[in-house]
Design a protein around this motif. Sequence first.
Motif, mmCIF file in Angstrom:
data_model
loop_
_atom_site.group_PDB
_atom_site.id
_atom_site.type_symbol
_atom_site.label_atom_id
_atom_site.label_comp_id
_atom_site.label_asym_id
_atom_site.label_seq_id
_atom_site.Cartn_x
_atom_site.Cartn_y
_atom_site.Cartn_z
ATOM 1 N N LYS A 123 0.822 -1.202 0.000
ATOM 2 C CA LYS A 123 0.000 0.000 0.000
ATOM 3 C C LYS A 123 0.861 1.259 0.000
ATOM 4 C CE LYS A 123 -3.972 -2.065 2.371
ATOM 5 N NZ LYS A 123 -4.854 -1.983 3.554
ATOM 6 N N ILE A 124 0.352 2.277 -0.699
ATOM 7 C CA ILE A 124 1.034 3.559 -0.741
ATOM 8 C C ILE A 124 0.441 4.462 0.334
ATOM 9 C CG2 ILE A 124 1.527 5.603 -2.133
ATOM 10 C CD1 ILE A 124 1.244 3.864 -4.606
ATOM 11 N N ARG A 125 1.272 4.893 1.254
ATOM 12 C CA ARG A 125 0.806 5.814 2.288
ATOM 13 C C ARG A 125 1.103 7.253 1.888
ATOM 14 N NH1 ARG A 125 2.597 2.706 7.914
ATOM 15 N NH2 ARG A 125 1.294 0.844 7.593
ATOM 16 N N LYS A 126 2.361 7.538 1.672
ATOM 17 C CA LYS A 126 2.760 8.874 1.267
ATOM 18 C C LYS A 126 4.031 8.763 0.446
ATOM 19 C CE LYS A 126 3.406 13.519 3.146
ATOM 20 N NZ LYS A 126 3.499 14.338 4.383
ATOM 21 N N ILE A 127 4.066 9.436 -0.685
ATOM 22 C CA ILE A 127 5.247 9.372 -1.534
ATOM 23 C C ILE A 127 5.900 10.749 -1.622
ATOM 24 C CG2 ILE A 127 4.288 7.486 -2.924
ATOM 25 C CD1 ILE A 127 3.854 9.586 -5.164
ATOM 26 N N PRO A 128 7.212 10.774 -1.764
ATOM 27 C CA PRO A 128 7.893 12.064 -1.970
ATOM 28 C C PRO A 128 7.586 12.577 -3.372
ATOM 29 C CG PRO A 128 9.445 10.245 -2.162
ATOM 30 C CD PRO A 128 8.144 9.646 -1.711
ATOM 31 N N PHE A 129 7.057 13.778 -3.468
ATOM 32 C CA PHE A 129 6.623 14.285 -4.775
ATOM 33 C C PHE A 129 7.653 15.205 -5.430
ATOM 34 C CE2 PHE A 129 3.558 16.412 -7.695
ATOM 35 C CZ PHE A 129 3.085 15.257 -8.296
ATOM 36 N N ALA A 130 8.603 15.722 -4.659
ATOM 37 C CA ALA A 130 9.615 16.625 -5.215
ATOM 38 C C ALA A 130 10.409 16.014 -6.373
ATOM 39 C CB ALA A 130 10.558 17.097 -4.109
ATOM 40 N N PRO A 131 10.799 14.719 -6.293
ATOM 41 C CA PRO A 131 11.535 14.145 -7.424
ATOM 42 C C PRO A 131 10.776 14.206 -8.741
ATOM 43 C CG PRO A 131 11.779 12.749 -5.500
ATOM 44 C CD PRO A 131 10.746 13.789 -5.148
ATOM 45 N N PHE A 132 9.451 14.077 -8.689
ATOM 46 C CA PHE A 132 8.650 14.112 -9.911
ATOM 47 C C PHE A 132 8.508 15.536 -10.446
ATOM 48 C CE2 PHE A 132 7.048 10.546 -7.306
ATOM 49 C CZ PHE A 132 7.539 9.514 -8.091
#
Length: 209
Positions: free
Chosen positions: A175-184
């Motif tokens: 399950k995905i809880r929280k992903i780092p979005f800055a790299p995208f």
Amino acid sequence: MIYIIITSVIIAHICNKQLYKICDEINKNKINTIIIYLASISSMMLIYYKYGLNVESIKYLSLIPFIIIISIIDYHTIYIYNMTVLSGIIVQGVIFLITINRETDALSHILGLVIGFMIPYILSVVTKGLGKGDIGLYGLCCFALGHNYVTYLIYLSYVMGFIYCMYILLLKRYKIRKIPFAPFISLATITIMLTNYDILKIYFDIISN
């Protein structure tokens, strides 16, 4: 070309040193060093190859170190330090003021900064899917790119984030809880720097055919 290679190596070395000073939660390791050097040198060389040395390339080249450091920190901690974003905006602002007489569309960058904050902020309020740091990073990147790329940057970063989420769900199977979005956001920014609207044009050409 030799000067840009030397410059990019020096900048990569500085980034590698500053990374651990900014965030002491990250342990020193060779993977981070390799990523910093490869990302810095390759992206800066490609930008120089595409644009040469002009106002636009200077803005882009000066942005690279900030988005790389921000992305690595966010990847490891899921947190973006305000000082890294603010420092990037200050650097971009200084370059903007110095080169304003040579700037063909100065208003575009000011609008990019304003709209680059506004739209992500609205998305953050509506979807609860963006952090304050992500909003600041969008503003920084849009300041460098100009207002014409604001919606495209947001769209492209979300597409890249969606692809990563599908990879996690289908292959990693957790399950995905929280992903780092800055790299995208950073990856989408570099992609736009190097391709402008080419990817979007290719996509619509495929759809139309």
